[in-house]
Design an enzyme around this catalytic site. Structure first.
Site, PDB file in Angstrom:
ATOM      1  N   LYS A 284     -23.451  28.991-113.828  1.00 15.77           N
ATOM      2  CA  LYS A 284     -23.833  28.019-114.870  1.00 15.77           C
ATOM      3  C   LYS A 284     -25.081  27.250-114.456  1.00 15.77           C
ATOM      4  CE  LYS A 284     -21.720  24.153-117.441  1.00 15.77           C
ATOM      5  NZ  LYS A 284     -20.514  23.292-117.525  1.00 15.77           N
TER       6      LYS A 284
ATOM      7  N   SER B 164     -14.560  21.882-119.641  1.00 17.31           N
ATOM      8  CA  SER B 164     -15.721  22.770-119.813  1.00 17.31           C
ATOM      9  C   SER B 164     -15.586  24.147-119.193  1.00 17.31           C
ATOM     10  CB  SER B 164     -16.980  22.090-119.261  1.00 17.31           C
ATOM     11  OG  SER B 164     -17.437  21.126-120.166  1.00 17.31           O
TER      12      SER B 164
ATOM     13  N   SER C  43     -18.394  23.164-122.126  1.00 20.74           N
ATOM     14  CA  SER C  43     -19.831  23.380-122.009  1.00 20.74           C
ATOM     15  C   SER C  43     -20.205  24.666-121.261  1.00 20.74           C
ATOM     16  CB  SER C  43     -20.487  22.192-121.298  1.00 20.74           C
ATOM     17  OG  SER C  43     -20.059  22.120-119.956  1.00 20.74           O
TER      18      SER C  43
END
Lengths: 119, 477
Positions: B76, B175, B151
């Site tokens: 990420k 997330s 997210s």
């Protein structure tokens, strides 16, 4: 700032839920946060923040009499280590991501004028 | 190529020589290209991954390969990787290069994982749909009209679509778990402090944890085993020794006490098919000799407001470092110092980030601090204490991961509150600091997957993972 209701009052629950986000308060928050609110986005942003404030206001219903705040989930644990310098970065590394630099300095616009007055 | 479900399967084929890391990397690179419409990768490290594959293949031949050899991993865009770009999917960090690597990332590299690229996310990890990324929305691999969650949406989408075998995401309020639910994969949020946060871009420091997104519980255990543990660079990382999580999966099953949060399962906002799937699972657990009982969690309605007060407060403080001076975006229009700050921040941050900074500034400001931030910290203690009390009587707590399956792109973008409520079941674990996992146990009649969530005691990931594997083996009905 306008006459915002005091939140510590005994009738806090109700006034809190009606907390009005005035234009003056929005300006003050933007100044504190170093953000600028574009005129065309202002009403939209104010309405969003008002809804967020109304939403979080329900927290006042929770009885927290005598409860200590939980500041951090690992409270009590304090990890100590010898005070030895570590993880140093060279000036050229530190400045690698700077938008503007000069030698080993970050560059910013002038902050005082010739007479020494703040710009 | 077969879609490998576990790293063990990959390593078995690597050891027999029927597969090489170089083959594997090329297959994933081709898949990334073929699935470019998902918009999952901000940057693909094509040559670097190929070069790393050659090195790992040599190590395998020499018998010196690490425990994650053969693992092709996506990361990420909030986790530092030295000399690689890092932007938190924000215009604010365009062009930024990490000067050092996150501890978690150093550890997976040392274990011979191959990093194939950097994955988009909601800007500064603030969002539940991966629509606030400055690179545009990411799409759900099961249906491109739907969001992948957020997210860590791209990280889950990439695993779901087999663009990499696993991902490292981060979880501040769900997330890792909510996108795992939306994309049909496993997402683990460890106990707060189990994994070092060194090198993770800070959103809300007392909530953030790095966690793996995988296709199997076993791989989650293997990755956690590598990344967990104390770190001299993060004094919130627990010094408690790291158990052998993969070995714990094989521990003999014992009767568990599983509490299901009544308020969560009775919530009118919960999709009826998800509720039914939960009930089916509970029946199966009972049939397997486990105790499944209702527990009451009357604070459920308060978890999301509590979470938003505390995380926006922490975010407003953490994001004050983006000043247009030291690194990141500087507005070309700024001629005075004050304008460097305000214009750079206003142009560099997207709308959702600005909303949260402003709310956080409000709850921390003089006159409002006690009523909002102070009250929320007290409510957090009540939530934490109450949750630990439930966990003294139950081994695990079972809830849905999210109230529904993935929603359509744009559906909740104009309604921050509706977006926030999609995190209602996940923020609980971050507030309490406990570990939680989303397991891909459901297939909705609308064609989309969904997950169920298991929460466990602090630092009891070994038990949580063992129970998770047991639950996965209970399906299909």
């Amino acid at each position: 700032m306008t006459s915002t209701p005091t939140l510590e009052s005994s009738e806090g629950n109700r006034t809190f839920a009606c907390m009005h986000l005035s234009d003056e308060l929005l300006d003050r928050l933007a100044t504190l946060a170093r953000l600028e609110v574009a005129p065309d986005q202002r009403e939209h942003l104010r309405a969003d923040l008002q809804r967020m404030l109304d939403f979080v206001a329900q927290l006042r219903e929770v009885d927290t009499e005598g409860i200590e705040p939980l500041i951090h989930p690992t409270e009590g644990a304090n990890a100590l280590r010898p005070d030895e310098p570590a993880g140093r970065l060279r000036p050229d590394q530190v400045l690698r991501n700077a938008p503007k630099s000069d030698g080993s300095y970050f560059r910013v616009p002038k902050v005082v004028d010739k007479e020494g007055q703040d710009l | 190529m077969v879609e490998y479900q576990t790293l063990a399967d990959i390593q078995r084929d690597l050891s027999t020589g029927s597969l090489s890391c170089s083959d594997l990397v090329d297959v994933y690179l081709a898949r990334i290209e073929a699935h470019a419409h998902l918009n999952a990768f901000v940057e693909v490290y094509t040559e670097e991954a190929r070069a790393a594959a050659v090195v790992v293949d040599q190590k395998i031949a020499a018998g010196t390969a690490g425990p994650l050899a053969g693992l092709v991993l996506g990361v990420k865009d909030v986790i530092c990787h030295q000399d690689h770009g890092l932007t938190a999917s924000s215009r604010m960090l365009t062009g930024f290069q990490s000067l050092f690597s996150a501890t978690a990332l150093e550890r997976v590299l040392a274990a011979d994982a191959i990093i194939i690229g950097r994955q988009a996310c909601d800007e500064f990890a603030m969002g539940s749909s991966n629509e606030t990324s400055c690179y545009g929305p990411v799409r759900n691999p099961v249906h491109p009209d739907y969001v992948p969650g957020g997210s860590s949406g791209a990280s889950a989408a990439a695993v779901g679509a087999s663009l990499c075998h696993a991902s490292l995401g981060s979880d501040t309020g769900g997330s890792v778990r909510q996108p795992a639910s939306f994309c049909g994969v496993v997402g683990l949020k460890p106990t707060y402090g189990r994994v070092s946060r060194w090198g993770l871009i800070a959103y809300a420091s007392s909530f953030d944890q790095i966690g793996p997104i995988t296709r199997s519980v076993e791989d989650a255990a293997r990755i956690l085993h590598v990344i967990a543990g104390p770190d001299g660079k993060d004094n919130t990382a627990h010094a408690v020794p790291v158990p052998d999580y993969p070995a714990a999966l094989d521990a003999p099953a014992r009767p568990w006490r599983i509490g299901y949060l009544q308020e969560a399962w009775d919530s009118p906002g919960l999709d009826p098919e998800i509720r039914q799937r939960g009930l089916d699972l509970m029946a199966r657990l009972r049939a397997g000799g486990h105790e499944v009982k209702p527990v009451s969690f009357p604070l459920l309605d308060y978890v999301v407001p509590c979470y938003y007060i505390l995380t926006t407060a922490e975010a407003s403080s953490n994001l004050s470092r983006y000043d247009g001076v030291h690194y990141g975006y500087r507005s070309p229009q700024a001629e005075k110092l004050e304008a460097v700050y305000t214009r750079s921040r206003s142009e560099g941050f997207g709308l959702e980030v600005q909303r949260r900074i402003l709310l956080g500034t409000f709850v921390l400001s003089a006159g409002y601090y006690d009523a909002y931030y102070g009250q929320a910290m007290k409510v957090r203690r009540r939530i934490r204490d109450y949750t630990l009390e439930l966990l003294s009587d139950c081994d695990f707590l079972l809830t849905p991961t999210a109230p529904g399956t993935a929603f359509k792109l744009g559906e909740k973008l104009d309604d921050p509150i509706a977006m926030y409520l999609s995190d209602i079941y996940t923020v609980h674990a971050n507030l309490a600091g406990i570990p939680a996992i989303s397991l891909p146990l459901g297939q909705h009649s609308n064609g989309l997957p969904f997950g169920l969530q298991l929460m466990g005691r602090p630092l009891a990931e070994a038990d949580l993972l063992a129970a998770s594997r047991y639950l996965m083996d209970l399906k299909p009905l």
